[in-house]
Design an enzyme around this catalytic site. Structure first.
Site, PDB file in Angstrom:
ATOM      1  NE  ARG A 265      -2.249   0.561   3.812  1.00  0.00           N
ATOM      2  CZ  ARG A 265      -1.564   1.213   4.745  1.00  0.00           C
ATOM      3  NH1 ARG A 265      -1.182   2.463   4.551  1.00  0.00           N
ATOM      4  NH2 ARG A 265      -1.232   0.606   5.874  1.00  0.00           N
ATOM      5  CG  HIS A 269      -5.773   1.936   6.863  1.00  0.00           C
ATOM      6  ND1 HIS A 269      -5.943   0.687   6.307  1.00  0.00           N
ATOM      7  CD2 HIS A 269      -6.892   2.186   7.588  1.00  0.00           C
ATOM      8  CE1 HIS A 269      -7.118   0.202   6.681  1.00  0.00           C
ATOM      9  NE2 HIS A 269      -7.705   1.097   7.459  1.00  0.00           N
ATOM     10  CE1 TYR A 278       1.783   2.160   8.264  1.00  0.00           C
ATOM     11  CE2 TYR A 278       0.739   3.809   9.670  1.00  0.00           C
ATOM     12  CZ  TYR A 278       0.753   3.065   8.502  1.00  0.00           C
ATOM     13  OH  TYR A 278      -0.240   3.226   7.574  1.00  0.00           O
TER      14      TYR A 278
END
Length: 373
Positions: A265, A269, A278
């Site tokens: 990705r 998100h 992260y």
């Protein structure tokens, strides 16, 4: 099966756009002419354009939320183009490319993310169910639908061209949900004609796959007796071939299959997420070099099968799609609040009607108070 990439994935197109020889999987991709590959490139390009436009509209306050599929176009277009009638699709909420292959009007899809409708397309017309925001819940719906297809004689009929199956999309994070594991149980013991398609983009929001499972996600199928395969999700040709095989397997009455499409990705998100918290820029750059659109483009260029006039036409189509998306969204007006009670059930429902009546009185109370002020 045949040779795998260094990551243990089925691969028919390497990161430099060169075809990888694989006699086991080639039969499922041998029908892909240069023209068909150009269609793949076009669909991936349009998906990415729409995705970028939707992200911009959310940033401008026109959408409440957006869920990007940036970087996952190969997994979606590769699998989506293997689907045919009477197959049926159960998406989660990120399958915009699959929706495009099912002829869903992409700009109209945004009514959901604007908060105007529960869903703007006809699931029966497109054989593409409405998006499911509850993670993993739709896998049970897909399993039930697949079992029903089997009982209706639409599977393993002896007429392969008329048989169908169900394909259900979900992410790596959903594999940790109880609903998904229950679906594996029911699908396996009922020999359901169902392809579980896991888009492993490596993050369940901020949680990496390494903190979700000690084995590959595909290996989870072993405990349920479900055949499985891992595929390079950024290789649109390999994804198409693997999905062709899996759907034929399910349509013929041999039961469910689990596909793990290993992808990445590239965006956050959702637009409410901050991916910089992260993951690193170095990691993102590594995956940019594995971009599914660039990979297929390199291959077509190697074949001399990406003429300038075709590229120009697709660029113009993409630009028009972006413009239509902007104009469509900005032209929407707020619907009557009572419309939220429409289409909750296919048939009239007493409780819903009672709630509609209560809410109507509630709204009217403000008007009445204003008239007495």
């Amino acid at each position: 099966m045949g040779p795998l990439s260094d990551d243990g994935l089925v691969q028919l197109l390497d990161v430099d756009g060169t075809r990888v020889a694989d006699p086991d999987w080639e039969p499922y991709a041998s029908h892909l002419t240069p023209e068909a590959l150009r269609v793949f490139w076009r669909l991936m390009t349009l998906t990415r354009t729409f995705d970028a436009e939707a992200t911009s509209l959310q940033r401008q306050g026109e959408l409440g939320l957006w869920v990007s599929c940036l970087g996952q176009e190969g997994a979606q277009i590769g699998s989506g183009t293997a689907i045919r009638e009477p197959d049926y699709v159960f998406p989660s909420y990120r399958e915009h490319g699959v929706a495009l292959t099912r002829n869903v009007d992409l700009p109209q899809m945004l009514t959901l993310f604007r908060g105007l409708e529960h869903g703007s397309w006809d699931p029966a017309k497109h054989s593409f169910h409405l998006y499911t925001l509850v993670i993993g819940a739709h896998t049970l719906h897909a399993t039930g639908y697949a079992i029903a297809m089997d009982k209706d004689g639409l599977v393993g009929s002896g007429s392969p061209e008329n048989d169908g199956a169900v394909i259900c999309y979900f992410g790596d994070g959903a594999t940790s949900q109880g609903d998904v594991n229950e679906s594996f149980v029911f699908a396996a013991v009922n020999n359901a004609p169902l392809v579980f398609f896991v888009q492993n983009n490596q993050f369940a929001i901020s949680e990496p796959t390494t903190r979700q499972s000690r084995v590959t996600l595909a290996q989870r199928a072993d405990g349920f007796g479900i055949p499985r395969v891992r595929v390079d999700g950024n290789d649109v040709i390999a994804v198409h071939a693997v999905t062709q095989w899996a759907l034929r397997h399910a349509r013929s009455g041999q039961g469910p299959v689990l596909i793990e499409a290993f992808t990445y990705r590239m965006a956050a998100h959702t637009t409410s997420d901050d991916a910089t918290r992260y993951r690193t820029r170095a990691e993102e750059e590594k995956w940019r070099q594995r971009d599914p659109i660039d990979r297929l483009e390199k291959h077509l260029q190697q074949l001399g099968q990406l003429p300038d006039e075709f590229r120009t036409a697709v660029e113009a189509e993409a630009k028009a799609l972006g413009k239509r998306t902007r104009e469509t969204v900005k032209a929407w007006e707020r619907p009557p609040l009572l419309s939220m009670f429409d289409h909750v059930y296919a048939e009239p429902h007493a409780q819903v009607e009672a709630e509609r009546a209560w809410f109507d009185r509630y709204q009217q109370s403000f008007i009445d108070e204003g008239s007495h002020a």
